[in-house]
Scaffold this motif. Structure first.
Motif, PDB file in Angstrom:
ATOM      1  N   ALA A  47       0.830  -1.206   0.000  1.00 22.46           N
ATOM      2  CA  ALA A  47       0.000   0.000   0.000  1.00 22.46           C
ATOM      3  C   ALA A  47       0.866   1.257   0.000  1.00 22.46           C
ATOM      4  O   ALA A  47       0.628   2.197  -0.772  1.00 22.46           O
ATOM      5  N   VAL A  48       1.887   1.277   0.866  1.00 21.58           N
ATOM      6  CA  VAL A  48       2.739   2.457   0.970  1.00 21.58           C
ATOM      7  C   VAL A  48       3.520   2.679  -0.326  1.00 21.58           C
ATOM      8  O   VAL A  48       3.610   3.811  -0.832  1.00 21.58           O
ATOM      9  N   GLU A  49       4.092   1.612  -0.871  1.00 26.76           N
ATOM     10  CA  GLU A  49       4.903   1.766  -2.085  1.00 26.76           C
ATOM     11  C   GLU A  49       4.063   2.206  -3.277  1.00 26.76           C
ATOM     12  O   GLU A  49       4.455   3.085  -4.037  1.00 26.76           O
ATOM     13  N   LEU A  50       2.894   1.591  -3.450  1.00 22.50           N
ATOM     14  CA  LEU A  50       2.047   1.966  -4.583  1.00 22.50           C
ATOM     15  C   LEU A  50       1.564   3.411  -4.469  1.00 22.50           C
ATOM     16  O   LEU A  50       1.600   4.175  -5.436  1.00 22.50           O
ATOM     17  N   MET A  51       1.107   3.793  -3.269  1.00 29.04           N
ATOM     18  CA  MET A  51       0.603   5.157  -3.109  1.00 29.04           C
ATOM     19  C   MET A  51       1.722   6.188  -3.198  1.00 29.04           C
ATOM     20  O   MET A  51       1.536   7.265  -3.780  1.00 29.04           O
ATOM     21  N   ALA A  52       2.892   5.869  -2.641  1.00 28.07           N
ATOM     22  CA  ALA A  52       4.016   6.807  -2.725  1.00 28.07           C
ATOM     23  C   ALA A  52       4.451   7.011  -4.169  1.00 28.07           C
ATOM     24  O   ALA A  52       4.748   8.144  -4.595  1.00 28.07           O
ATOM     25  N   ALA A  53       4.489   5.934  -4.933  1.00 29.88           N
ATOM     26  CA  ALA A  53       4.874   6.055  -6.338  1.00 29.88           C
ATOM     27  C   ALA A  53       3.876   6.900  -7.115  1.00 29.88           C
ATOM     28  O   ALA A  53       4.251   7.766  -7.912  1.00 29.88           O
ATOM     29  N   ALA A  54       2.582   6.650  -6.883  1.00 29.45           N
ATOM     30  CA  ALA A  54       1.560   7.438  -7.573  1.00 29.45           C
ATOM     31  C   ALA A  54       1.620   8.903  -7.164  1.00 29.45           C
ATOM     32  O   ALA A  54       1.536   9.815  -8.006  1.00 29.45           O
ATOM     33  N   HIS A  55       1.794   9.161  -5.871  1.00 30.00           N
ATOM     34  CA  HIS A  55       1.862  10.543  -5.376  1.00 30.00           C
ATOM     35  C   HIS A  55       3.070  11.272  -5.937  1.00 30.00           C
ATOM     36  O   HIS A  55       3.039  12.494  -6.137  1.00 30.00           O
ATOM     37  N   SER A  56       4.146  10.530  -6.230  1.00 29.59           N
ATOM     38  CA  SER A  56       5.370  11.178  -6.729  1.00 29.59           C
ATOM     39  C   SER A  56       5.184  11.808  -8.095  1.00 29.59           C
ATOM     40  O   SER A  56       5.941  12.706  -8.477  1.00 29.59           O
ATOM     41  N   ILE A  57       4.187  11.367  -8.863  1.00 34.27           N
ATOM     42  CA  ILE A  57       3.942  11.982 -10.174  1.00 34.27           C
ATOM     43  C   ILE A  57       2.592  12.708 -10.234  1.00 34.27           C
ATOM     44  O   ILE A  57       2.322  13.444 -11.187  1.00 34.27           O
ATOM     45  N   LEU A  58       1.769  12.499  -9.203  1.00 30.95           N
ATOM     46  CA  LEU A  58       0.477  13.185  -9.102  1.00 30.95           C
ATOM     47  C   LEU A  58       0.356  13.760  -7.696  1.00 30.95           C
ATOM     48  O   LEU A  58      -0.324  13.205  -6.829  1.00 30.95           O
ATOM     49  N   PRO A  59       1.016  14.900  -7.424  1.00 32.43           N
ATOM     50  CA  PRO A  59       1.025  15.454  -6.068  1.00 32.43           C
ATOM     51  C   PRO A  59      -0.367  15.723  -5.499  1.00 32.43           C
ATOM     52  O   PRO A  59      -0.557  15.667  -4.273  1.00 32.43           O
ATOM     53  N   GLU A  60      -1.344  15.983  -6.366  1.00 34.95           N
ATOM     54  CA  GLU A  60      -2.700  16.260  -5.882  1.00 34.95           C
ATOM     55  C   GLU A  60      -3.355  15.048  -5.222  1.00 34.95           C
ATOM     56  O   GLU A  60      -4.386  15.185  -4.545  1.00 34.95           O
ATOM     57  N   LEU A  61      -2.763  13.877  -5.376  1.00 33.31           N
ATOM     58  CA  LEU A  61      -3.304  12.696  -4.710  1.00 33.31           C
ATOM     59  C   LEU A  61      -3.120  12.738  -3.198  1.00 33.31           C
ATOM     60  O   LEU A  61      -3.675  11.907  -2.483  1.00 33.31           O
ATOM     61  N   ALA A  62      -2.359  13.718  -2.701  1.00 32.79           N
ATOM     62  CA  ALA A  62      -2.149  13.825  -1.259  1.00 32.79           C
ATOM     63  C   ALA A  62      -3.461  13.951  -0.500  1.00 32.79           C
ATOM     64  O   ALA A  62      -3.586  13.481   0.644  1.00 32.79           O
ATOM     65  N   GLU A  63      -4.457  14.570  -1.109  1.00 26.37           N
ATOM     66  CA  GLU A  63      -5.755  14.756  -0.459  1.00 26.37           C
ATOM     67  C   GLU A  63      -6.794  13.726  -0.899  1.00 26.37           C
ATOM     68  O   GLU A  63      -7.969  13.821  -0.527  1.00 26.37           O
ATOM     69  N   ALA A  64      -6.379  12.759  -1.698  1.00 25.20           N
ATOM     70  CA  ALA A  64      -7.321  11.724  -2.137  1.00 25.20           C
ATOM     71  C   ALA A  64      -7.689  10.816  -0.964  1.00 25.20           C
ATOM     72  O   ALA A  64      -6.974  10.737   0.034  1.00 25.20           O
ATOM     73  N   ARG A  65      -8.817  10.152  -1.097  1.00 20.52           N
ATOM     74  CA  ARG A  65      -9.286   9.232  -0.057  1.00 20.52           C
ATOM     75  C   ARG A  65      -9.205   7.793  -0.562  1.00 20.52           C
ATOM     76  O   ARG A  65      -9.605   7.504  -1.693  1.00 20.52           O
ATOM     77  N   ILE A  66      -8.692   6.904   0.282  1.00 20.08           N
ATOM     78  CA  ILE A  66      -8.638   5.484  -0.062  1.00 20.08           C
ATOM     79  C   ILE A  66     -10.048   4.917   0.092  1.00 20.08           C
ATOM     80  O   ILE A  66     -10.594   4.898   1.191  1.00 20.08           O
ATOM     81  N   VAL A  67     -10.636   4.469  -0.993  1.00 20.67           N
ATOM     82  CA  VAL A  67     -12.001   3.941  -0.932  1.00 20.67           C
ATOM     83  C   VAL A  67     -12.061   2.426  -1.066  1.00 20.67           C
ATOM     84  O   VAL A  67     -13.083   1.813  -0.732  1.00 20.67           O
ATOM     85  N   HIS A  68     -10.980   1.809  -1.536  1.00 23.02           N
ATOM     86  CA  HIS A  68     -11.036   0.360  -1.726  1.00 23.02           C
ATOM     87  C   HIS A  68      -9.618  -0.194  -1.847  1.00 23.02           C
ATOM     88  O   HIS A  68      -8.768   0.383  -2.522  1.00 23.02           O
ATOM     89  N   MET A  69      -9.376  -1.307  -1.170  1.00 21.11           N
ATOM     90  CA  MET A  69      -8.143  -2.078  -1.334  1.00 21.11           C
ATOM     91  C   MET A  69      -8.550  -3.503  -1.658  1.00 21.11           C
ATOM     92  O   MET A  69      -9.496  -4.017  -1.058  1.00 21.11           O
ATOM     93  N   GLU A  70      -7.825  -4.131  -2.552  1.00 19.01           N
ATOM     94  CA  GLU A  70      -8.252  -5.466  -2.984  1.00 19.01           C
ATOM     95  C   GLU A  70      -7.052  -6.317  -3.375  1.00 19.01           C
ATOM     96  O   GLU A  70      -6.050  -5.805  -3.896  1.00 19.01           O
ATOM     97  N   THR A  71      -7.164  -7.604  -3.121  1.00 20.83           N
ATOM     98  CA  THR A  71      -6.168  -8.566  -3.588  1.00 20.83           C
ATOM     99  C   THR A  71      -6.883  -9.668  -4.360  1.00 20.83           C
ATOM    100  O   THR A  71      -8.061  -9.923  -4.153  1.00 20.83           O
TER     101      THR A  71
END
Length: 371
Positions: A297-321
């Motif tokens: 979770a941390v690695e995926l979100m950190a990677a996404a945030h690194s190119i989309l800074p506006e994701l800092a205020e996004a809300r996690i609505v679903h996690m799935e495996t």
């Protein structure tokens, strides 16, 4: 002309639904067997607290239609199946009665400063495999598959991106809304006469017959095995764990799928309707279906945030495996014998390859029929 022959399909994942839809259009009497309680999005059964066995990997996938970038883990055969499926998806979506978000506006590969070496290795690998597939014999042909673009061009295509040092456009690639498409395929097939047998697990298959968990032997003129992991032990298929996140990100505008070329893991980011951003996916050699790990979770979100800074205020609505069905060589399989066809091993390429694989399986089946 109505075909009086009966066909039984085991498995109502993506392949099973495509098979059912296309077989009934050809006039066959089609029966589909699957252990889940019904055709709907798994979240429906979760909300209603309906017990359900694990759902198909197709529900969890991002739906990226990316034959070039998937060459990293595929071969020329996977690429050719993907290119054929790119042409088939618009026809399939147009024939469905329920709406399905589908676009082929290209995808982007991106790299940070400092990751130039990883990015170069990736692009070199893709070019090498494109040449193996006969698709990049000269610079002009290569430009039609992988196009290096400037940061100014990137800003025009995707204004929300930031922190990117290198970018490549992969023209013609696209995406499909997987959950919408799964529901729409079942709906269209049922309206044309497919008979769904929900809550019925197939435990064994043979030419012209399948056996269910409750002890029934069901005969048909032909049977298709599209069970994924449930095809064991008849096929040496294994599960490969994948983990994904959905973020609700108002104000973040994305027009096409993105793939970040990271030195340690694959990360893709896909826009969905409702201001949702889909992030995936880890690839772990494990059949653990437990919740997503903190590390993933941390690695995926950190990677996404690194190119989309506006994701800092996004809300996690679903996690799935979920588990992707893979064969020992990680390549897809179509095996046709008199009375039975098996389709399996779509691994991480299910939505990319499935239409062309189903087309090939149906051609082989009808070739047997004509003899």
């Amino acid at each position: 002309m109505v075909n009086t022959k009966k066909v039984a399909v085991a498995g109502a994942g993506l392949v099973g639904r495509l098979l059912a839809f296309q077989l009934v259009q050809r006039g066959y009497e089609v029966h589909v067997y699957d252990p889940v309680p019904g055709p709907q999005d798994p979240s429906v059964y979760e909300r209603e607290q309906v017990a359900s066995p694990p759902h198909a990997a197709a529900w969890t996938a991002a739906g990226m239609l990316s034959p070039v970038s998937e060459l990293e883990s595929g071969d020329a055969g996977v690429y050719q199946l993907g290119m054929r499926s790119l042409a088939l998806w618009p026809q399939i979506v147009a024939s469905l009665s329920l709406p399905v978000v589908h676009a082929q506006q290209g995808s982007l590969m991106l790299a940070h400063q400092g990751d130039e070496g990883s990015a170069q290795r990736m692009t070199d690998l893709l070019v090498y495999k494109l040449r193996q597939a006969g698709q990049a014999q000269n610079a002009e042909a290569l430009q039609q598959r992988i196009k290096r673009i400037s940061m100014e061009e990137l800003a025009q295509l995707e204004p929300s991106l930031s922190g990117v040092q290198q970018a490549w456009m992969l023209p013609g690639e696209g995406q499909i809304h997987t959950r919408q498409a799964m529901v729409a395929l079942a709906d269209a097939a049922e309206k044309q006469g497919v008979r769904w047998h929900w809550g019925e697990s197939v435990t064994r298959m043979e030419a012209g017959a399948l056996h269910t968990e409750n002890g029934q032997r069901i005969e048909a003129d032909w049977v298709f095995d599209a069970r994924g992991l449930e095809a064991r032990p008849e096929l040496p298929v294994r599960g490969v764990r994948g983990e994904v996140l959905w973020l609700h990100a108002p104000g973040v505008v994305l027009n096409r799928p993105l793939r970040l070329l990271h030195p340690r893991y694959r990360v893709y980011i896909v826009p969905r309707p409702g201001e949702v951003v889909f992030i995936g996916a880890s690839e772990i050699e494990s059949e653990d279906r437990g919740p997503m790990s903190v590390r993933s979770a941390v690695e995926l979100m950190a990677a996404a945030h690194s190119i989309l800074p506006e994701l800092a205020e996004a809300r996690i609505v679903h996690m799935e495996t979920n588990l992707r069905p893979a064969l020992p060589d990680n390549l897809p399989l179509i095996r046709t014998e008199d009375g039975i066809s098996r389709i399996n091993g779509l691994f991480r390429h299910g939505w990319l390859m499935a239409p062309a694989m189903v087309q090939d399986a149906l051609q082989a089946f009808q070739a047997f029929e004509s003899h």
